[in-house]
Motif scaffolding. Structure first.
Motif, PDB file in Angstrom:
ATOM      1  N   SER A 581       0.827  -1.202   0.000  1.00  0.00           N
ATOM      2  CA  SER A 581       0.000   0.000   0.000  1.00  0.00           C
ATOM      3  C   SER A 581       0.865   1.258   0.000  1.00  0.00           C
ATOM      4  N   ASP A 582       1.932   1.247   0.803  1.00  0.00           N
ATOM      5  CA  ASP A 582       2.839   2.393   0.825  1.00  0.00           C
ATOM      6  C   ASP A 582       3.461   2.624  -0.537  1.00  0.00           C
ATOM      7  N   ARG A 583       3.785   1.543  -1.237  1.00  0.00           N
ATOM      8  CA  ARG A 583       4.369   1.693  -2.565  1.00  0.00           C
ATOM      9  C   ARG A 583       3.383   2.342  -3.530  1.00  0.00           C
ATOM     10  N   VAL A 584       2.118   1.928  -3.427  1.00  0.00           N
ATOM     11  CA  VAL A 584       1.080   2.517  -4.284  1.00  0.00           C
ATOM     12  C   VAL A 584       0.909   4.002  -3.972  1.00  0.00           C
ATOM     13  N   HIS A 585       0.869   4.343  -2.682  1.00  0.00           N
ATOM     14  CA  HIS A 585       0.695   5.745  -2.306  1.00  0.00           C
ATOM     15  C   HIS A 585       1.909   6.578  -2.692  1.00  0.00           C
ATOM     16  N   ALA A 586       3.111   6.005  -2.536  1.00  0.00           N
ATOM     17  CA  ALA A 586       4.320   6.731  -2.927  1.00  0.00           C
ATOM     18  C   ALA A 586       4.307   7.023  -4.423  1.00  0.00           C
ATOM     19  N   ASP A 587       3.898   6.049  -5.219  1.00  0.00           N
ATOM     20  CA  ASP A 587       3.823   6.263  -6.661  1.00  0.00           C
ATOM     21  C   ASP A 587       2.801   7.345  -6.997  1.00  0.00           C
ATOM     22  N   ALA A 588       1.656   7.340  -6.284  1.00  0.00           N
ATOM     23  CA  ALA A 588       0.635   8.350  -6.551  1.00  0.00           C
ATOM     24  C   ALA A 588       1.163   9.754  -6.278  1.00  0.00           C
ATOM     25  N   LEU A 589       1.903   9.904  -5.170  1.00  0.00           N
ATOM     26  CA  LEU A 589       2.479  11.211  -4.862  1.00  0.00           C
ATOM     27  C   LEU A 589       3.548  11.606  -5.867  1.00  0.00           C
ATOM     28  N   GLN A 629      -7.921   9.164   2.947  1.00  0.00           N
ATOM     29  CA  GLN A 629      -7.405   8.879   4.271  1.00  0.00           C
ATOM     30  C   GLN A 629      -6.148   7.993   4.265  1.00  0.00           C
ATOM     31  N   PRO A 630      -6.121   6.866   3.530  1.00  0.00           N
ATOM     32  CA  PRO A 630      -4.881   6.059   3.525  1.00  0.00           C
ATOM     33  C   PRO A 630      -3.683   6.828   2.985  1.00  0.00           C
ATOM     34  N   LEU A 631      -3.900   7.662   1.976  1.00  0.00           N
ATOM     35  CA  LEU A 631      -2.806   8.456   1.421  1.00  0.00           C
ATOM     36  C   LEU A 631      -2.307   9.476   2.440  1.00  0.00           C
ATOM     37  N   ILE A 632      -3.249  10.106   3.172  1.00  0.00           N
ATOM     38  CA  ILE A 632      -2.848  11.083   4.192  1.00  0.00           C
ATOM     39  C   ILE A 632      -2.058  10.397   5.312  1.00  0.00           C
ATOM     40  N   GLU A 633      -2.520   9.229   5.750  1.00  0.00           N
ATOM     41  CA  GLU A 633      -1.801   8.499   6.799  1.00  0.00           C
ATOM     42  C   GLU A 633      -0.395   8.128   6.344  1.00  0.00           C
ATOM     43  N   TYR A 634      -0.271   7.700   5.083  1.00  0.00           N
ATOM     44  CA  TYR A 634       1.065   7.386   4.559  1.00  0.00           C
ATOM     45  C   TYR A 634       1.952   8.628   4.552  1.00  0.00           C
ATOM     46  N   ALA A 635       1.399   9.757   4.117  1.00  0.00           N
ATOM     47  CA  ALA A 635       2.199  10.984   4.052  1.00  0.00           C
ATOM     48  C   ALA A 635       2.638  11.424   5.441  1.00  0.00           C
ATOM     49  N   GLU A 636       1.739  11.316   6.427  1.00  0.00           N
ATOM     50  CA  GLU A 636       2.111  11.700   7.792  1.00  0.00           C
ATOM     51  C   GLU A 636       3.161  10.762   8.366  1.00  0.00           C
ATOM     52  N   THR A 638       5.451   9.040   6.714  1.00  0.00           N
ATOM     53  CA  THR A 638       6.734   9.102   5.994  1.00  0.00           C
ATOM     54  C   THR A 638       7.297  10.506   5.864  1.00  0.00           C
ATOM     55  N   GLY A 639       6.627  11.482   6.490  1.00  0.00           N
ATOM     56  CA  GLY A 639       7.157  12.841   6.451  1.00  0.00           C
ATOM     57  C   GLY A 639       6.901  13.579   5.148  1.00  0.00           C
ATOM     58  N   VAL A 641       3.812  14.814   4.365  1.00  0.00           N
ATOM     59  CA  VAL A 641       2.545  15.522   4.491  1.00  0.00           C
ATOM     60  C   VAL A 641       2.690  16.975   4.048  1.00  0.00           C
ATOM     61  N   SER A 642       3.893  17.556   4.203  1.00  0.00           N
ATOM     62  CA  SER A 642       4.092  18.940   3.760  1.00  0.00           C
ATOM     63  C   SER A 642       3.928  19.050   2.256  1.00  0.00           C
ATOM     64  N   ASP A 643       4.486  18.089   1.518  1.00  0.00           N
ATOM     65  CA  ASP A 643       4.325  18.100   0.067  1.00  0.00           C
ATOM     66  C   ASP A 643       2.848  17.992  -0.308  1.00  0.00           C
ATOM     67  N   LEU A 644       2.138  17.142   0.398  1.00  0.00           N
ATOM     68  CA  LEU A 644       0.720  16.955   0.104  1.00  0.00           C
ATOM     69  C   LEU A 644      -0.062  18.229   0.403  1.00  0.00           C
ATOM     70  N   THR A 645       0.224  18.869   1.540  1.00  0.00           N
ATOM     71  CA  THR A 645      -0.467  20.108   1.903  1.00  0.00           C
ATOM     72  C   THR A 645      -0.198  21.209   0.889  1.00  0.00           C
ATOM     73  N   ASP A 646       1.056  21.358   0.502  1.00  0.00           N
ATOM     74  CA  ASP A 646       1.401  22.399  -0.476  1.00  0.00           C
ATOM     75  C   ASP A 646       0.643  22.191  -1.776  1.00  0.00           C
ATOM     76  N   TRP A 647       0.526  20.913  -2.192  1.00  0.00           N
ATOM     77  CA  TRP A 647      -0.186  20.667  -3.442  1.00  0.00           C
ATOM     78  C   TRP A 647      -1.667  21.022  -3.317  1.00  0.00           C
ATOM     79  N   VAL A 648      -2.295  20.614  -2.215  1.00  0.00           N
ATOM     80  CA  VAL A 648      -3.729  20.879  -2.026  1.00  0.00           C
ATOM     81  C   VAL A 648      -3.997  22.376  -1.997  1.00  0.00           C
ATOM     82  N   VAL A 649      -3.222  23.113  -1.207  1.00  0.00           N
ATOM     83  CA  VAL A 649      -3.432  24.565  -1.113  1.00  0.00           C
ATOM     84  C   VAL A 649      -3.221  25.225  -2.465  1.00  0.00           C
ATOM     85  N   GLY A 650      -2.136  24.843  -3.161  1.00  0.00           N
ATOM     86  CA  GLY A 650      -1.856  25.446  -4.461  1.00  0.00           C
ATOM     87  C   GLY A 650      -2.935  25.135  -5.482  1.00  0.00           C
TER      88      GLY A 650
END
Length: 846
Positions: A581-589, A629-636, A638-639, A641-650
């Motif tokens: 699952s982490d591999r799938v989420h990492a690829d998505a990011l 939710q699974p993607l957010i948990e993975y980001a939190e 693995t550190g 989450v900042s990249d994810l937040t920046d993308w959402v806000v932008g």
């Protein structure tokens, strides 16, 4: 001189043509390689040789002018000079080589002349014997070529054979012509010298054509045949000359005697040079002997010479400091006795060395009353003697043991480290597989709970002191047969190789109790706990897999807040699923497969949209749209989450800017994790994002949860105030589910309260829910806060909310999760009833 006969002319022309082509090719090739000096020498040699051959054929003609004789002499001199230059190029002993070549050539000429004189004087030499004499003469000329054969060492065997066999056409010529007796006026007289010189010329041409060039440093030493050839040539020539002199023919005798004298003089000079060389060699040998003797006498190693039976015949003076007694006292004793090795073992090594000549190494230890020494002995054979080179390696042995200890021992606790544990585990598994019994092979993996707090509160020195005490308690609590190791940080492992499974639980509980006792150290008293994973070896187990499974069981115990937990295969299956699952989420990011959807926020009374909430979605590689939710948990975890937040806000602000051009300025709400609110530079980042799109700060609402106040509440309040000062609105999401929501409303400087959907679901069913929601709405009205009710899905919920006062709502009753173009259409309609109908239709189509 008579005209040259057909066979002679053919040989001369063929030889000249071959050498001319070869010499020209050699000169060009050598010049191109930058060896210009070598090229000039070979060119001079070639030209002088060709000139000598041509002039030699015509200078004896009656009509030949005298200048031909002068030119022949010049060519002969040039030939000799070029020869010396080339030989000096490749040999140190060029003088000896030159004299050897002259002795061989002169002896051949002398022998030929002697045969002529003997034949003219009627000495009985029948034709078959005369043929043999000519063959022998040609063979001596061939020996002259062999004298220079070392120059061919770097060429292939066919090339060497071709060079050596180059004079053989002469043999064919003399046999075909019945070996005519040469005279001074006969061209046959010059043919042996011509062909021998031509052969040597061919050798030099091939040497000069060697790809890398040659110097005397790389040319091998002369062969034994080459050294003996000059003396054998003279030995043949002088008896023949003596016989010819006794025959008494005066014709040409003066020149004949001069040639004999020259042979004797050259031979004497050659012998003088040989004597000098021998004396130099003897002197050099003495110097080397003295050098080797000083090396042996002054060496720190003990040099011993022994018989094939292992009895010492010589021992160097270094024996006294190394072995504790003078070397002279050891002579005659067995070497094994001196070296601390049994005679049988030493003789086995000596026999092996004598069999194949390969040196052998022996390690031994010599103990005397005061100390012990570790010795390393190299046994070899030199000149038929058994040589033993003995060295004291005590310091090296101690250092090796220290390095080995460092490699397998933890320096802080003195326990085994991970490397040693893995090695012990592998050995135990091999033994266990070979003889499985009722006893179990069990591995414990321990991780200290609360240890980080010790480091944070009292420093790493205190943490080290606690670790040292933990190691002591574990050692005392374990049976002696157990292997205890510190595998890293605050993690330990214990290996049991002889324990019943029913004993494991009791022992693990005892370990947990011992670790949990308070630790009194210099910095104070500390209490920690331990989580233990337990795994039993199975048929397919290996060391790394056992450590992995014990680690998984330990984390399961930590999550369940139990002191220990046995491993279950489902733990590994879950870890594999999580990894996939982490591999799938990492690829998505990494591949940017992120999208935003929007849910409208409407005024409850007018049912007009007032803004939207941005909701994150992501797509799988197959294109399936998924909840975040699974993607957010993975980001939190693995550190990222900042990249994810920046993308959402932008992305949300980009869409707001697009809506401004298409419809209107639509406010947007974005969820923010507590850690992102407290991130360094968060306010500046929001300011930059808004300014880069020329958007007013009031268009953005940041949604946070009450968990932001669990840690660093004061800092969180400062950041919220800075955001509000910027113009950004702040909303508390999921209000009512936190630990003390009402109390914190006094301190939190927020603009919006979003009532959790769980209250809305219970609103039609229970009076309590209506009372709580009414209280929240009244309190928010008194605090001048906007209330947004989440999860409004039914008309009944809407009507009940209307009775409580004016609020804003979001939910499937007023609009589901919409795409950006659907939001544009929604805000363009402008009628409340039409909006509801449109949203219900959108819900049904979704």
């Amino acid at each position: 001189m008579t005209a040259a006969s057909g066979p002679v002319m053919v040989v001369v022309l063929l030889t000249g043509g071959i050498l001319s082509v070869a010499a020209g090719w050699c000169v060009v090739r050598t010049w191109k390689r930058g060896l210009r000096r070598d090229a000039l020498i070979v060119a001079a040699w070639s030209l002088s040789f060709i000139a000598m051959g041509v002039l030699g054929l015509v200078h004896g003609r009656p009509d030949a002018p005298p200048v031909y004789s002068v030119l022949l002499g010049v060519s002969l001199a040039a030939f000799a000079v070029a020869y010396v230059a080339i030989v000096r190029r490749f040999f140190d002993a060029w003088r000896e080589l030159t004299l050897d070549a002259w002795l061989i050539g002169g002896s051949g000429l002398q022998a030929t002349w002697s045969i002529v004189l003997l034949t003219d004087n009627g000495v009985a030499l029948e034709q078959p014997y005369l043929d043999l004499v000519h063959v022998g003469v040609a063979a001596w000329f061939t020996a002259g070529v062999l004298r220079h054969a070392p120059l061919l060492e770097h060429h292939s065997r066919p090339v060497r054979l071709a060079a050596v066999a180059f004079p053989l056409p002469y043999l064919a010529a003399v046999v075909l012509n019945k070996a005519p007796t040469p005279t001074w006026s006969d061209e046959w007289f010059y043919l042996p010298e011509l062909l021998t010189s031509a052969s040597f010329m061919l050798i030099l041409v091939m040497v000069a054509a060697y790809p890398d060039g040659l110097t005397h440093d790389v040319v091998p030493l002369r062969s034994r045949v080459g050294l003996q050839a000059p003396y054998l040539a003279v030995l043949l020539a002088l008896p023949l000359a003596f016989t010819a002199i006794i025959s008494g023919d005066a014709g040409g005798m003066a020149a004949f005697l001069v040639l004999c004298g020259l042979l004797v003089v050259v031979l004497s000079i050659r012998q003088i040079l040989t004597t000098g060389v021998n004396e130099a060699l003897v002197s050099r040998m003495k110097e080397r002997e003295n050098l080797y003797r000083s090396l042996v006498q002054d060496s720190s190693d003990v040099i011993m010479i022994a018989t094939h039976g292992g009895v010492l015949e010589y021992v160097s003076p270094a024996a006294l400091p190394v072995l504790g007694e003078p070397g002279a006292d050891m002579v005659g004793r067995p070497a094994g006795e001196v070296l601390g090795v049994t005679d049988a073992d030493l003789m086995q090594v000596i026999d092996s060395v004598l069999d194949d000549g390969a040196p052998r190494r022996i390690e031994s230890r010599v103990v005397d009353p005061t100390e012990s020494s570790h010795l390393e002995t190299i046994v070899s054979v030199r000149g038929g003697n058994v040589v033993l080179n003995v060295r004291d390696v005590s310091e090296r042995t101690v250092l090796r043991e220290q390095l080995n200890d460092l490699a397998f021992r933890d320096p802080l606790t003195g326990l085994h480290n991970r490397t040693r544990l893995v090695r012990s585990l592998e050995q135990s598994l091999d033994t266990w597989r070979g003889n499985p019994s009722s006893a179990h092979l069990v591995l414990l993996f321990l991780d200290l709970d609360g240890f980080k707090a010790v480091n944070d509160a009292a420093g790493h020195a205190a943490g080290d002191a606690v670790l040292h005490k933990v190691a002591g308690r574990l050692s005392a609590a374990l049976p002696r047969t157990a292997t205890l190791a510190r595998v890293g940080g605050d993690e330990f492992a214990v290996l049991f190789t002889d324990i019943g499974w029913q004993e494991v639980g009791v022992l693990v509980d005892h370990i947990a109790a011992e670790v949990a006792r308070a630790y009194e150290i210099e910095q104070g008293e500390f209490v920690i706990g331990v989580s233990i994973g337990v795994v039993e070896a199975g048929d397919a187990a290996d060391a790394e897999n056992l450590l992995r499974d014990a680690d998984l069981a330990m984390y399961a115990a930590k999550r369940s807040r139990q002191s220990w937990m046995p491993f279950d295969p489902s733990m590994h299956e879950e870890a594999v699923r999580r990894t996939d699952s982490d591999r799938v989420h990492a690829d998505a990011l990494s591949e940017g497969r992120l999208e935003l959807r929007y849910q409208p926020i409407v005024d409850l009374e007018t049912e007009e949209p007032t803004g939207v909430e941005a909701l994150l979605r992501w797509r799988t590689a197959a294109g399936l749209l998924c909840l975040p939710q699974p993607l957010i948990e993975y980001a939190e975890r693995t550190g990222r989450v900042s990249d994810l937040t920046d993308w959402v806000v932008g992305a949300a602000l980009d869409q707001v800017a697009a809506w401004r051009e298409e419809v209107a300025l639509i406010p947007v709400s974005v969820n923010l994790a507590p850690v992102e609110l407290l991130r360094e530079g968060a306010v500046a980042s929001f300011r930059h994002e808004l300014a880069s799109r020329d958007l007013p700060a009031s268009v953005l609402t940041i949604e946070i949860t009450e968990q932001v106040l669990l840690h660093e509440a004061d800092r969180a309040i400062r950041v919220i105030n800075d955001l509000r000062a910027l113009g950004v609105k702040v909303a508390i999401d999921d209000f009512g589910t936190g630990f003390s929501s009402l109390a914190y409303l006094v301190d939190l400087p927020v603009d919006v309260i979003k009532i959790d959907a769980s209250f809305l679901q219970a609103l039609p069913r229970t009076h309590t829910a209506r009372t709580v929601v009414a209280g929240i709405v009244d309190m928010a009205r008194d605090l001048d806060l906007v209330v947004v009710a989440e999860g409004v899905e039914t008309i009944e919920q809407r009507d009940l909310l209307l009775t409580l006062g004016r609020t804003q709502c979001q939910g499937y009753l007023f609009g589901g999760v919409l795409r950006s173009e659907e939001v544009s259409a929604l805000f363009a309609i402008g009628s409340g009833s039409l909006q509801v109908e449109h949203r219900r239709a959108s819900e049904r189509s979704a």
